[in-house]
Design a protein around this motif. Structure first.
Motif, PDB file in Angstrom:
ATOM      1  N   THR A  61       0.844  -1.197   0.000  1.00 40.56           N
ATOM      2  CA  THR A  61       0.000   0.000   0.000  1.00 40.56           C
ATOM      3  C   THR A  61       0.880   1.248   0.000  1.00 40.56           C
ATOM      4  O   THR A  61       1.810   1.364   0.790  1.00 40.56           O
ATOM      5  CB  THR A  61      -0.925   0.015   1.237  1.00 40.56           C
ATOM      6  OG1 THR A  61      -1.658  -1.214   1.276  1.00 40.56           O
ATOM      7  CG2 THR A  61      -1.892   1.179   1.195  1.00 40.56           C
ATOM      8  N   VAL A  62       0.565   2.163  -0.910  1.00 41.12           N
ATOM      9  CA  VAL A  62       1.318   3.400  -1.086  1.00 41.12           C
ATOM     10  C   VAL A  62       0.336   4.567  -1.064  1.00 41.12           C
ATOM     11  O   VAL A  62      -0.787   4.458  -1.547  1.00 41.12           O
ATOM     12  CB  VAL A  62       2.084   3.378  -2.432  1.00 41.12           C
ATOM     13  CG1 VAL A  62       2.916   4.624  -2.606  1.00 41.12           C
ATOM     14  CG2 VAL A  62       2.952   2.143  -2.541  1.00 41.12           C
ATOM     15  N   LYS A  63       0.769   5.688  -0.491  1.00 45.62           N
ATOM     16  CA  LYS A  63      -0.102   6.855  -0.328  1.00 45.62           C
ATOM     17  C   LYS A  63       0.547   8.086  -0.958  1.00 45.62           C
ATOM     18  O   LYS A  63       1.760   8.264  -0.882  1.00 45.62           O
ATOM     19  CB  LYS A  63      -0.300   7.081   1.163  1.00 45.62           C
ATOM     20  CG  LYS A  63      -1.267   8.163   1.540  1.00 45.62           C
ATOM     21  CD  LYS A  63      -1.207   8.324   3.055  1.00 45.62           C
ATOM     22  CE  LYS A  63      -2.520   8.569   3.686  1.00 45.62           C
ATOM     23  NZ  LYS A  63      -2.432   8.682   5.131  1.00 45.62           N
ATOM     24  N   LEU A  64      -0.276   8.922  -1.578  1.00 49.27           N
ATOM     25  CA  LEU A  64       0.159  10.211  -2.120  1.00 49.27           C
ATOM     26  C   LEU A  64      -0.515  11.300  -1.299  1.00 49.27           C
ATOM     27  O   LEU A  64      -1.735  11.291  -1.131  1.00 49.27           O
ATOM     28  CB  LEU A  64      -0.241  10.345  -3.590  1.00 49.27           C
ATOM     29  CG  LEU A  64      -0.028  11.703  -4.252  1.00 49.27           C
ATOM     30  CD1 LEU A  64       1.456  12.050  -4.321  1.00 49.27           C
ATOM     31  CD2 LEU A  64      -0.630  11.721  -5.648  1.00 49.27           C
ATOM     32  N   VAL A  65       0.294  12.227  -0.754  1.00 48.13           N
ATOM     33  CA  VAL A  65      -0.231  13.324   0.066  1.00 48.13           C
ATOM     34  C   VAL A  65       0.355  14.631  -0.438  1.00 48.13           C
ATOM     35  O   VAL A  65       1.565  14.755  -0.600  1.00 48.13           O
ATOM     36  CB  VAL A  65       0.143  13.143   1.562  1.00 48.13           C
ATOM     37  CG1 VAL A  65      -0.331  14.325   2.389  1.00 48.13           C
ATOM     38  CG2 VAL A  65      -0.419  11.848   2.101  1.00 48.13           C
ATOM     39  N   CYS A  66      -0.516  15.611  -0.694  1.00 49.91           N
ATOM     40  CA  CYS A  66      -0.081  16.960  -1.064  1.00 49.91           C
ATOM     41  C   CYS A  66      -0.503  17.910   0.048  1.00 49.91           C
ATOM     42  O   CYS A  66      -1.641  17.854   0.524  1.00 49.91           O
ATOM     43  CB  CYS A  66      -0.699  17.399  -2.386  1.00 49.91           C
ATOM     44  SG  CYS A  66      -0.143  16.426  -3.799  1.00 49.91           S
ATOM     45  N   LYS A  67       0.443  18.789   0.463  1.00 50.38           N
ATOM     46  CA  LYS A  67       0.174  19.730   1.551  1.00 50.38           C
ATOM     47  C   LYS A  67       0.420  21.162   1.098  1.00 50.38           C
ATOM     48  O   LYS A  67       1.304  21.414   0.278  1.00 50.38           O
ATOM     49  CB  LYS A  67       1.110  19.446   2.734  1.00 50.38           C
ATOM     50  CG  LYS A  67       0.906  18.105   3.382  1.00 50.38           C
ATOM     51  CD  LYS A  67       1.900  17.909   4.507  1.00 50.38           C
ATOM     52  CE  LYS A  67       1.762  16.536   5.126  1.00 50.38           C
ATOM     53  NZ  LYS A  67       2.761  16.305   6.170  1.00 50.38           N
ATOM     54  N   ASN A  68      -0.341  22.074   1.694  1.00 49.70           N
ATOM     55  CA  ASN A  68      -0.116  23.493   1.494  1.00 49.70           C
ATOM     56  C   ASN A  68       1.220  23.850   2.126  1.00 49.70           C
ATOM     57  O   ASN A  68       1.479  23.515   3.282  1.00 49.70           O
ATOM     58  CB  ASN A  68      -1.263  24.288   2.141  1.00 49.70           C
ATOM     59  CG  ASN A  68      -1.114  25.771   1.966  1.00 49.70           C
ATOM     60  OD1 ASN A  68      -0.131  26.370   2.402  1.00 49.70           O
ATOM     61  ND2 ASN A  68      -2.098  26.358   1.316  1.00 49.70           N
ATOM     62  N   ARG A  69       2.089  24.547   1.395  1.00 48.56           N
ATOM     63  CA  ARG A  69       3.436  24.864   1.903  1.00 48.56           C
ATOM     64  C   ARG A  69       3.422  25.766   3.134  1.00 48.56           C
ATOM     65  O   ARG A  69       4.289  25.660   3.990  1.00 48.56           O
ATOM     66  CB  ARG A  69       4.272  25.549   0.821  1.00 48.56           C
ATOM     67  CG  ARG A  69       4.775  24.628  -0.227  1.00 48.56           C
ATOM     68  CD  ARG A  69       5.706  25.382  -1.175  1.00 48.56           C
ATOM     69  NE  ARG A  69       6.065  24.564  -2.299  1.00 48.56           N
ATOM     70  CZ  ARG A  69       7.098  23.734  -2.322  1.00 48.56           C
ATOM     71  NH1 ARG A  69       7.877  23.628  -1.273  1.00 48.56           N
ATOM     72  NH2 ARG A  69       7.361  23.020  -3.398  1.00 48.56           N
TER      73      ARG A  69
END
Length: 168
Positions: A61-69
């Protein structure tokens, strides 16, 4: 003769355009980006892959997470499972302009190789179109798990790769 030359010129101009259009997958839209990578198991705890001591893990299982800088708030998350030869893929249908996006390991499908390797658990990817990368495909670094106990053949590989035994 002039018609034949003119027809050849037209074909020479049009055929490359047709070939390029046929090469692009139909499901990928203009703003769509594809993140690809692999998951593997490292049996000797070197901290890097070798042909003799690593194998790809399917079902991880692999996860992609994008965050506000600025706020570090999660803006986008997705999960997937690696397939054949440890390959995984995320299809992202939006541009994540100035966000920090990371692919990270969540869980191994191999019970004998389930410990996440420190330093190889995450890979940063750029998910915007304004960075000089012409392709819509983004390649994440391979990410790995390691076995709790090293295999018996690892001592020979330590010599081969000149790894300091204190590091293993």
């Amino acid at each position: 003769m002039a018609k034949l030359v003119m027809m050849m010129m037209v074909l020479l101009c049009i055929l490359p355009a047709i070939a390029m259009a046929a090469r692009r997958p139909r499901s990928i839209g203009k703003n769509t980006l594809v993140v690809q990578g692999r998951t593997y198991c490292e049996t000797c705890k070197f901290g890097f892959e070798t042909p003799e001591s690593s194998y790809f893990i399917s079902g991880a299982t692999v996860k992609l997470v994008c965050k506000n800088r600025k706020t570090m708030e999660k803006v986008y998350t997705a999960e997937t499972v690696s397939g054949k030869e440890g390959k995984y893929q995320f299809v992202v249908h939006e541009d994540h302009k100035d966000e920090m996006c990371d692919v990270m390991l969540v869980k191994s499908s191999d019970a004998s190789c389930s410990k996440i390797t420190e330093g190889r658990e995450m890979s940063r990817v750029i998910l915007n179109h304004y960075n000089g990368i012409a392709s819509q495909i983004r390649h994440a670094n391979n990410m790995g798990f390691e076995k709790d106990v090293s295999d018996v053949f690892c001592s020979e590989l330590i010599k081969k790769y000149q790894v300091d035994e204190d590091e293993v």
